[in-house]
Design a protein around this motif. Structure first.
Motif, PDB file in Angstrom:
ATOM      1  N   ALA A 144       0.786   3.743   0.766  1.00 32.88           N
ATOM      2  CA  ALA A 144       0.453   4.250   2.103  1.00 32.88           C
ATOM      3  C   ALA A 144       1.365   5.421   2.466  1.00 32.88           C
ATOM      4  N   ARG A 145       0.810   6.414   3.120  1.00 35.46           N
ATOM      5  CA  ARG A 145       1.566   7.604   3.514  1.00 35.46           C
ATOM      6  C   ARG A 145       1.328   7.905   4.991  1.00 35.46           C
ATOM      7  N   ALA A 146       2.350   8.439   5.644  1.00 36.32           N
ATOM      8  CA  ALA A 146       2.224   8.821   7.053  1.00 36.32           C
ATOM      9  C   ALA A 146       1.027   9.748   7.225  1.00 36.32           C
ATOM     10  N   ARG A 198     -11.159   2.410  -5.384  1.00 33.66           N
ATOM     11  CA  ARG A 198     -10.261   3.055  -6.344  1.00 33.66           C
ATOM     12  C   ARG A 198     -10.441   4.559  -6.270  1.00 33.66           C
ATOM     13  N   GLY A 199      -9.325   5.276  -6.174  1.00 35.67           N
ATOM     14  CA  GLY A 199      -9.376   6.721  -6.062  1.00 35.67           C
ATOM     15  C   GLY A 199      -9.656   7.222  -4.655  1.00 35.67           C
ATOM     16  N   VAL A 200      -9.861   6.300  -3.727  1.00 34.88           N
ATOM     17  CA  VAL A 200     -10.119   6.655  -2.326  1.00 34.88           C
ATOM     18  C   VAL A 200      -8.993   6.138  -1.442  1.00 34.88           C
ATOM     19  N   ALA A 201      -8.726   4.826  -1.517  1.00 29.07           N
ATOM     20  CA  ALA A 201      -7.652   4.214  -0.729  1.00 29.07           C
ATOM     21  C   ALA A 201      -6.296   4.532  -1.353  1.00 29.07           C
ATOM     22  N   THR A 202      -5.286   4.630  -0.508  1.00 29.41           N
ATOM     23  CA  THR A 202      -3.933   4.880  -1.001  1.00 29.41           C
ATOM     24  C   THR A 202      -3.137   3.583  -1.155  1.00 29.41           C
ATOM     25  N   SER A 203      -3.555   2.519  -0.465  1.00 30.21           N
ATOM     26  CA  SER A 203      -2.917   1.206  -0.603  1.00 30.21           C
ATOM     27  C   SER A 203      -3.904   0.157  -0.134  1.00 30.21           C
ATOM     28  N   ALA A 204      -3.653  -1.090  -0.499  1.00 29.75           N
ATOM     29  CA  ALA A 204      -4.542  -2.173  -0.064  1.00 29.75           C
ATOM     30  C   ALA A 204      -3.816  -3.503  -0.180  1.00 29.75           C
ATOM     31  N   ILE A 205      -4.292  -4.463   0.614  1.00 33.30           N
ATOM     32  CA  ILE A 205      -3.798  -5.832   0.565  1.00 33.30           C
ATOM     33  C   ILE A 205      -4.911  -6.729   1.078  1.00 33.30           C
ATOM     34  N   ASP A 206      -4.971  -7.973   0.611  1.00 32.23           N
ATOM     35  CA  ASP A 206      -5.958  -8.876   1.190  1.00 32.23           C
ATOM     36  C   ASP A 206      -5.319  -9.627   2.354  1.00 32.23           C
ATOM     37  N   ASP A 214       0.444  -9.373   6.932  1.00 31.33           N
ATOM     38  CA  ASP A 214       0.138  -8.782   5.633  1.00 31.33           C
ATOM     39  C   ASP A 214       0.342  -7.274   5.640  1.00 31.33           C
ATOM     40  N   LEU A 215      -0.006  -6.607   6.745  1.00 32.27           N
ATOM     41  CA  LEU A 215       0.247  -5.175   6.836  1.00 32.27           C
ATOM     42  C   LEU A 215       1.733  -4.856   6.708  1.00 32.27           C
ATOM     43  N   ALA A 216       2.566  -5.741   7.239  1.00 31.75           N
ATOM     44  CA  ALA A 216       4.010  -5.514   7.152  1.00 31.75           C
ATOM     45  C   ALA A 216       4.467  -5.406   5.703  1.00 31.75           C
ATOM     46  N   HIS A 217       3.811  -6.132   4.794  1.00 28.09           N
ATOM     47  CA  HIS A 217       4.164  -6.031   3.376  1.00 28.09           C
ATOM     48  C   HIS A 217       3.847  -4.635   2.833  1.00 28.09           C
ATOM     49  N   VAL A 218       2.693  -4.095   3.244  1.00 25.35           N
ATOM     50  CA  VAL A 218       2.313  -2.745   2.808  1.00 25.35           C
ATOM     51  C   VAL A 218       3.304  -1.722   3.345  1.00 25.35           C
ATOM     52  N   LEU A 219       3.642  -1.830   4.622  1.00 28.40           N
ATOM     53  CA  LEU A 219       4.543  -0.857   5.234  1.00 28.40           C
ATOM     54  C   LEU A 219       5.926  -0.925   4.602  1.00 28.40           C
ATOM     55  N   ASP A 220       6.377  -2.131   4.315  1.00 32.65           N
ATOM     56  CA  ASP A 220       7.689  -2.292   3.686  1.00 32.65           C
ATOM     57  C   ASP A 220       7.713  -1.665   2.302  1.00 32.65           C
ATOM     58  N   ARG A 221       6.694  -1.934   1.500  1.00 28.98           N
ATOM     59  CA  ARG A 221       6.651  -1.389   0.140  1.00 28.98           C
ATOM     60  C   ARG A 221       6.441   0.116   0.139  1.00 28.98           C
ATOM     61  N   SER A 222       5.774   0.637   1.178  1.00 29.03           N
ATOM     62  CA  SER A 222       5.478   2.072   1.236  1.00 29.03           C
ATOM     63  C   SER A 222       6.538   2.865   1.995  1.00 29.03           C
ATOM     64  N   GLY A 223       7.442   2.184   2.705  1.00 32.35           N
ATOM     65  CA  GLY A 223       8.483   2.877   3.446  1.00 32.35           C
ATOM     66  C   GLY A 223       7.968   3.643   4.652  1.00 32.35           C
ATOM     67  N   ILE A 290      -8.907   1.012  12.336  1.00 32.91           N
ATOM     68  CA  ILE A 290      -8.234   0.341  13.452  1.00 32.91           C
ATOM     69  C   ILE A 290      -6.857   0.916  13.774  1.00 32.91           C
ATOM     70  N   GLY A 291      -6.440   1.975  13.104  1.00 34.01           N
ATOM     71  CA  GLY A 291      -5.117   2.502  13.410  1.00 34.01           C
ATOM     72  C   GLY A 291      -4.706   3.586  12.454  1.00 34.01           C
ATOM     73  N   ARG A 292      -3.404   3.837  12.408  1.00 37.64           N
ATOM     74  CA  ARG A 292      -2.904   4.928  11.578  1.00 37.64           C
ATOM     75  C   ARG A 292      -1.507   4.599  11.044  1.00 37.64           C
ATOM     76  N   VAL A 293      -1.218   5.164   9.910  1.00 35.90           N
ATOM     77  CA  VAL A 293       0.102   5.029   9.306  1.00 35.90           C
ATOM     78  C   VAL A 293       0.994   6.114   9.867  1.00 35.90           C
ATOM     79  N   GLU A 294       2.253   5.761  10.158  1.00 38.49           N
ATOM     80  CA  GLU A 294       3.183   6.686  10.790  1.00 38.49           C
ATOM     81  C   GLU A 294       4.509   6.701  10.042  1.00 38.49           C
ATOM     82  N   ALA A 295       5.242   7.779  10.199  1.00 34.49           N
ATOM     83  CA  ALA A 295       6.538   7.894   9.536  1.00 34.49           C
ATOM     84  C   ALA A 295       7.567   6.954  10.155  1.00 34.49           C
TER      85      ALA A 295
END
Length: 320
Positions: A144-146, A198-206, A214-223, A290-295
């Protein structure tokens, strides 16, 4: 009925992907050239992951579905699985429908049973699933990227609503309860969508332990951090569309912290919005932004005016 008769009667089927079938000490699997193996394990324990009253057909389905959902989050195609089963006793009236539900989903995804184990004990189902994904193309939690959009497949919160009704903490019409209970007991893994992303999403989790957890895991791994739009999230509760009413904070609690949904939460650049929507349409899966990734680190829930929702939504934690 002994252990080996149990296996032969209910779980011994022809196998194409392992030359040894289920009758040896190990299965032998080989991915196609240019592919990587994707492997995941999940365990379902009676009283913790499912109620004793669940239909064994639905339980067989769910036992495999929660593992296929992990493959979906990785963008992998299912190949095979192993099953370890602890049973208080060998009851053919329970085993037959359990196996039917298990194999119906397995066949729908061309995923073969290639081994496992059985023992006597409290009811517990452990499955390890194997899939394949083109080398270097797996969807991960760390991409995931800002600036990315935040998406969710399907609907959220209905499984938790069913549990709350069982507990006597919520009330709903019979129609709403039946639909919510089906979501809790028979989730549909989003395998096709995962591969289409695949090739479209930058990250994913079930989403198994609650969306925000669960989103917190993505944010933690992506910084990175993220903001979730509360009105968009609240609209994901299917029961509300069918007439279920509750105060807004309760709806948000079901959607953001409910768990047991087994939908996909994923991120993608704004430029990929059309591709995401096409992937959803192609696989027959609704997708909602439903939202956006932020720095800025952290996870924020925003109301319709862009203000912070003044409460926390804790995901499920087995040892909390």
């Amino acid at each position: 009925m002994g252990e080996f008769e149990l296996i032969r009667r209910f779980f011994d089927r022809p196998v194409r992907r392992s030359p040894l079938g289920v009758g040896d000490d190990c299965a032998l699997l080989a991915p196609q050239p240019g592919m990587q193996l994707a492997v995941s394990s999940d365990m379902l324990v009676e009283g913790r992951h499912f109620l004793s009253t669940v239909d064994p057909r639905r339980l067989g389905h769910k036992a495999l579905a929660v593992n296929l959902s992990d493959l979906a989050a990785c963008g992998a195609r299912p190949l095979a699985f192993s099953l370890s089963l602890a049973l208080p006793h060998a009851d053919p009236h329970w085993l037959a429908p359990f196996a039917e539900g298990l194999f119906a989903l397995a066949e729908a995804h061309d995923c073969e049973l290639v081994g496992g184990d059985t023992t006597r004990g409290p009811l517990c189902i452990a499955i390890t699933v194997y899939g394949e994904v083109p080398a270097g193309q797996a969807l991960l939690r760390s991409g995931a990227r800002a600036g990315d959009d935040l998406w969710v497949s399907g609907t959220l919160g209905d499984a938790r609503l069913a549990l709350e009704i069982f507990r006597g903490r919520a009330q709903a019409t019979a129609e709403v309860f039946v639909a919510a209970r089906a979501r809790m007991e028979q989730p549909e893994p989003r395998v096709s969508l995962g591969q289409a992303l695949r090739g479209v999403a930058t990250s994913a989790i079930d989403v198994s332990d609650g969306l925000l957890g669960d989103l917190a895991h993505v944010l933690d791994r992506s910084g990175v951090g993220a903001s979730v739009d509360a009105p968009s999230a609240a609209g994901l509760l299917a029961a509300a569309r069918a007439g279920y009413t509750a105060p807004a904070p309760q709806i948000l609690e079901l959607v953001l912290a409910g768990g047991d949904d087994y939908e996909l939460a994923f991120t993608a650049p704004p430029a990929a919005r059309q591709s995401v929507e096409e992937a959803g349409a192609r696989t027959g899966t609704p997708v909602t932004r439903i939202g956006r990734v932020e720095a800025e680190p952290g996870l924020r829930v925003l109301d319709a005016n862009g203000g912070l929702v003044p409460r926390s939504f804790a995901g499920f934690d087995h040892f909390a």
